[in-house]
Design a protein around this motif. Structure first.
Motif, PDB file in Angstrom:
ATOM      1  N   LEU A 101       0.831  -1.209   0.000  1.00  0.00           N
ATOM      2  CA  LEU A 101       0.000   0.000   0.000  1.00  0.00           C
ATOM      3  C   LEU A 101       0.865   1.260   0.000  1.00  0.00           C
TER       4      LEU A 101
ATOM      5  N   PRO B   3      -1.877   1.294  -5.264  1.00  0.00           N
ATOM      6  CA  PRO B   3      -2.726   1.291  -4.061  1.00  0.00           C
ATOM      7  C   PRO B   3      -4.170   0.867  -4.351  1.00  0.00           C
ATOM      8  N   THR B   7      -5.802  -2.165  -2.340  1.00  0.00           N
ATOM      9  CA  THR B   7      -7.023  -1.960  -1.541  1.00  0.00           C
ATOM     10  C   THR B   7      -8.150  -2.850  -2.054  1.00  0.00           C
ATOM     11  N   TRP B  74     -15.720   1.562   5.025  1.00  0.00           N
ATOM     12  CA  TRP B  74     -15.080   2.729   5.636  1.00  0.00           C
ATOM     13  C   TRP B  74     -15.449   2.885   7.110  1.00  0.00           C
ATOM     14  N   LEU B  86      -4.298   4.417   7.686  1.00  0.00           N
ATOM     15  CA  LEU B  86      -4.481   4.506   6.235  1.00  0.00           C
ATOM     16  C   LEU B  86      -4.156   5.905   5.721  1.00  0.00           C
ATOM     17  N   GLU B  93      -6.625   9.667  -1.112  1.00  0.00           N
ATOM     18  CA  GLU B  93      -7.914   9.171  -0.617  1.00  0.00           C
ATOM     19  C   GLU B  93      -8.719   8.520  -1.736  1.00  0.00           C
ATOM     20  N   LEU B  96      -7.789   4.937  -2.388  1.00  0.00           N
ATOM     21  CA  LEU B  96      -8.345   4.032  -1.367  1.00  0.00           C
ATOM     22  C   LEU B  96      -9.830   3.798  -1.618  1.00  0.00           C
ATOM     23  N   LYS B 100     -11.610   0.203  -2.659  1.00  0.00           N
ATOM     24  CA  LYS B 100     -12.661  -0.416  -1.844  1.00  0.00           C
ATOM     25  C   LYS B 100     -13.932  -0.586  -2.671  1.00  0.00           C
ATOM     26  N   SER B 237     -14.499  10.169  -1.482  1.00  0.00           N
ATOM     27  CA  SER B 237     -13.103  10.542  -1.235  1.00  0.00           C
ATOM     28  C   SER B 237     -13.028  11.888  -0.515  1.00  0.00           C
TER      29      SER B 237
END
Lengths: 235, 695
Positions: A101, B3, B7, B74, B86, B93, B96, B100, B237
């Motif tokens: 990550l 990332p 994620t 979240w 995180l 953001e 991520l 997700k 985000s």
């Protein structure tokens, strides 16, 4: 080198930090001490860019961290007071996940994880599920996560809280090791343990750094006594 | 590894190891399977396609699945404090959030695929007849439709999860936003607003899935889904980023964040509006019966002018409603694209639109009908139990909206024929008035004069001649039928015969393949001793095909056979002799189409229809009998005058027949809606348990 300049922060009307300034050189482990509610955690969260300061600047190697947060965070390791980990993962898979990550290339992940595991002495629990670990071990995992990519700045919040004496010593050794390649800032109340490895203690009172006690050139007992005195308001 | 991918893998992997996922999957499978089973029962014997029916069964359950799968992504991070870890990572953001979202969407897609496979398996097990003509490919548009809608639902679920720290609040908000509010608003609109009913007859979210699953893709809806999903992810985000804005120092950042959200919302509204404004309907080539219209339909739509309003007069709960709505919308869109006639679509629910339903009832319109209105009056109705597909609808639209073409029906006189302007019981004034309503002029023609038959002659009618035609008159008729004298096409003749030798026309008819016979009818079923009730209609001819199941009454009719003339015809000639109606094997009306060569036959043929009775359309019988006499005559005129659009069939849906009896239906519902989801839940739970034990 991390420079903190005139940081101020307030929750609506309550002023928490005012004009906080200090700097931390590479290889230095600086401890921030203070009473409960003095703003230690808030200061660390600001330094971790989890909160925005009202004023002031954070410079990492001369670059403004608040203007380039992503670049700054890539050089940052942060551990919060209570370790928040993915309990359904093993230590190994968690550290690998975190390394990925953070953008570490696949070919280097194994080495990084191995290094962090070795420094934090997690080899015995490497394949253990995190929910089966003790609090201290979890803290070590969180520490390993923070130091995973050898960051230039390490922020460790209440790093010794909740640990027994052997574990505190163990964590102290880890922090000492980490401080060889990072600028480490820790917070905590366990002054007798902290002074064993901290190179400087900053006392945070009334929202500002009231005193800075260096360890250089004096014995550890003397250093502890000076810190204690500073905490009690003796300057 | 980026990332987003990291994620995504984490979210997907975590969801696999949760009992919540097992429960959500089982609930989704159960709900959708029971809805599908119920839908199959409702649609039995109706014109409903299997693939859209399946897709629509899943659509209402999808928001619930997305809400449950996305509620923790979240809010759990926030509750546990992992959000700080995180957010202190060198990751944006939005990366991520997107990772997700992809994880939740992937699980949702997996559920849709499982639902499809299980549905097909159970249908194959209990009702294999349903899958005879339906391939797996037919379901792909439906899967795509659900995937697109699921994408939006998952994005909203992720956004709600980013906003709330409490999972239940996130799930409740998602369900409220995606299901309760839109469906409640639509229901309220349909329940209490007549205008709303007209504009949103069908639930837009379900209609979107149904249309897509039928192969009719609205680019506006598709693009809107993408735009809204992106907007929801942007909001998520920003909501995550706003977590950094604690305290006074974050106010400025918070203000700019929400200003960005506001600008995003404005841009989203504009973009969605633009997408619908520039909406283009696409036909997917995947579906077996995508809404593609025949060339003839497009020609009629392009050539027609004016506005035709089509009213669907049936209840919204009727399983035929959605396919019908889909068809009408597609037809209207096609008409707009062809820039010809404008087709307005309205919906009148007999249970809700009492005023409008009362008006239609007073007009004699049956429920479950399509009503065609033009110029403020009803010009045609089609009952849903009869043929009301593309072919029949276009027949009505063609009749009322093609630009006026001056074409006349010429009635011969001077041989004792019944007259179209005779208002007595033996006159033909009623039927001539109907012809006038259909746009035909009625004129008489005197074959004894030397003038050529006028160019505006659509057909010549000989209605029960009693006296012989002279040789000169016969020659004129022959010349007309053969297309001589500068005419560009063969002639059209409708002959009503009261006797086999009526007017000496039997010779002429025999030359063209129709041989009148004097033989009496064996075993004739009669109403009054001499009347013959005709029930046998040929289904392979345009004139008689629409009358199957109805009856005509002829008064002591003449019968017909095929003459030997065809055998003496040259090889280049093409001839088609068609018995139209009959009793016990005896033909009482026949049609013949004859031309030189295939092209002439196809484009400019000679056409003759002979009916063995004149009285069947006289004023008295038309008043007396509620039967098909009038329509048969009008259909024959339409065929002869070339307005035979009914010969051009469009894409007509088949009937859905599962072949399941009551017990099999129950077993189907229990197996697919209860047993299979339960087994899935147990299986997934065991997998979760074993993973945890192993750990």
């Amino acid at each position: 080198m991390l420079e903190v300049r005139n940081i101020a922060f307030s929750y609506d009307r309550r002023k928490v930090l005012r004009d906080v300034s200090f700097s931390v050189s590479p290889g230095e482990a600086v401890a921030i001490a203070g009473d409960n509610g003095a703003g230690k955690t808030t200061l660390l969260k600001i330094l971790a860019t989890l909160m925005a300061p009202e004023s002031g600047a954070i410079l990492s190697d001369g670059q403004d961290a608040l203007s380039h947060p992503l670049r700054y965070r890539s050089q940052l390791g942060y551990m919060q007071e209570s370790p928040a980990l993915y309990e359904d993962m093993t230590v190994k898979s968690y550290l690998k996940y975190r390394a990925r990550l953070k953008g570490e290339p696949d070919k280097r992940i194994r080495r990084r994880v191995g290094e962090a595991t070795e420094i934090c002495r997690l080899a015995d629990v490497f394949d253990t599920m995190i929910h089966n670990l003790s609090f201290g071990q979890k803290k070590c995992v969180a520490l390993a996560d923070a130091m995973l990519l050898r960051p230039r700045v390490m922020l460790l919040d209440d790093v010794l809280a909740g640990l027994d004496v052997p574990m505190r010593e163990s964590v102290g050794k880890i922090v000492s090791t980490v401080a060889t390649f990072s600028s480490v800032i820790v917070t905590g109340h366990e002054i007798p343990d902290i002074v064993k490895w901290a190179s400087r203690v900053l006392v945070l009172r009334n929202g500002s750094i009231s005193s800075s006690v260096p360890a250089a050139g004096i014995a550890r007992t003397e250093f502890a006594a000076r810190v204690d005195k500073a905490l009690k308001g003796g300057g | 590894m980026g990332p987003v991918r990291v994620t995504f893998r984490r979210t997907f992997g975590l969801a696999r190891g949760l009992y919540t996922t097992a429960l959500a999957t089982a609930g989704f499978l159960s709900w959708s399977a029971l809805a599908f089973a119920f839908g199959l029962e409702e649609a039995e014997g109706l014109r409903v396609e299997l693939a859209p029916l399946w897709a629509v069964s899943l659509a209402p359950a999808l928001p619930f699945l997305a809400a449950i799968l996305g509620m923790d992504v979240w809010s759990d991070e926030r509750r546990s404090g992992r959000i700080d870890v995180l957010l202190s990572s060198p990751v944006r953001e939005r990366d991520l959030v997107f990772g997700k979202f992809l994880g939740v969407w992937a699980i949702t897609l997996l559920n849709i695929v499982i639902a499809l496979v299980s549905s097909l398996a159970f249908v194959r097990m209990f009702a294999p007849a349903l899958l005879e003509d339906v391939g797996f490919v037919s379901f792909l548009p439906g899967v795509c439709a659900l995937a697109v809608q699921g994408m939006l639902w998952c994005a909203v679920a992720v956004a709600a999860s980013a906003w709330f720290m409490n999972s239940a609040a996130a799930a409740t908000t998602t369900i409220a936003l995606l299901s309760v509010i839109p469906r409640g608003a639509w229901y309220a609109l349909v329940k209490w607003s007549g205008a709303g009913r007209s504009a949103f007859g069908d639930m837009p979210l379900d209609a979107q899935v149904f249309d897509f699953a039928s192969g009719f893709v609205s680019t506006g809806a598709l693009v809107s889904c993408f735009i809204l999903a992106v907007a929801a992810l942007l909001f998520a985000s920003k909501a995550v980023a706003a977590l950094r804005c604690v305290g006074r120092g974050g106010r400025g950042f918070l203000a700019t964040t929400w200003f960005a959200v506001f600008l995003g919302a404005v841009a989203t509204v504009l973009a969605v509006g633009l997408a619908y404004r520039l909406d283009i309907g696409l036909d997917l080539p995947l579906g077996k019966r995508a809404m593609r219209f025949s060339a003839r339909t497009r020609d009629i739509l392009a050539e027609s002018r004016g506005t035709v309003t089509v009213t669907a007069f049936l209840e919204r709960g009727d399983p035929r409603f959605r396919p019908l709505s889909h068809f009408l919308k597609a037809l209207s869109a096609e008409a707009d694209a062809m820039c010809g006639v404008r087709i307005g679509v309205r919906y009148v629910d007999p249970a809700l639109d009492l005023g409008e339903a009362g008006r239609l009832d007073r007009e004699g319109v049956r429920r479950d009908s399509l009503v065609f209105e033009h110029g403020g009056r009803i010009v045609g109705t089609l009952h849903l139990e009869d043929d009301c597909g593309e072919r029949a609808c276009m027949s009505v639209i063609e009749r009322v909206s093609l630009p006026f073409r001056r074409s006349c029906v010429y009635w011969t006189k001077g041989h004792g024929e019944a007259s179209f302007d005779d208002y007595g019981p033996f006159g033909l004034s009623n039927i001539s008035r109907d012809l006038a309503l259909d746009g035909y002029g009625n004129k008489t023609i005197d074959l004894t004069s030397g003038d050529a038959i006028a160019d505006d002659c659509a057909l010549v009618v000989v209605a029960g001649a009693k006296n012989e035609f002279s040789a000169a008159e016969m020659n004129r008729l022959r010349n007309y039928l053969e297309g001589r004298g500068g005419r560009s096409e063969g002639g059209r003749l409708l002959v009503l015969l009261d006797s086999a030798e009526s007017g000496g026309l039997s010779t002429l008819l025999s030359e063209w393949g129709i041989r009148p016979m004097a033989a009496s009818l064996p075993n004739a079923r009669t109403l009054s001793g001499t009347d013959v009730v005709v029930r046998d209609f040929a289904t392979n001819h345009v004139v008689s095909a629409p009358f199957v199941g109805q009856q005509m009454v002829l008064d002591d009719p003449v019968s017909f056979g095929e003459s030997a003339a065809a055998e003496s015809a040259s090889a280049a000639d093409r001839r088609q002799y068609s018995p139209l109606v009959g009793v016990d094997g005896t033909c009482l009306a026949a049609a013949v189409e004859w031309g030189e060569g295939g092209s002439k036959l196809a484009l400019r043929p000679t056409r003759i229809v002979a009916v063995g009775d004149t009285g069947f359309v006289q004023n008295a019988p038309l008043r007396k009998y509620a039967n098909a006499n009038r329509d048969f005559f009008l259909n024959a005129v339409k065929y002869l005058s070339g307005r035979d659009v009914m010969t051009q069939s469009g894409v007509e849906p088949d009937l859905l027949v599962s072949g399941m009896d009551r017990d099999e239906r129950t077993r189907f519902a229990i197996c697919s809606g209860v047993a299979f989801p339960s087994a899935m839940f147990l299986l997934l739970s065991v997998l979760v348990m074993s993973r945890r034990r192993k750990a």
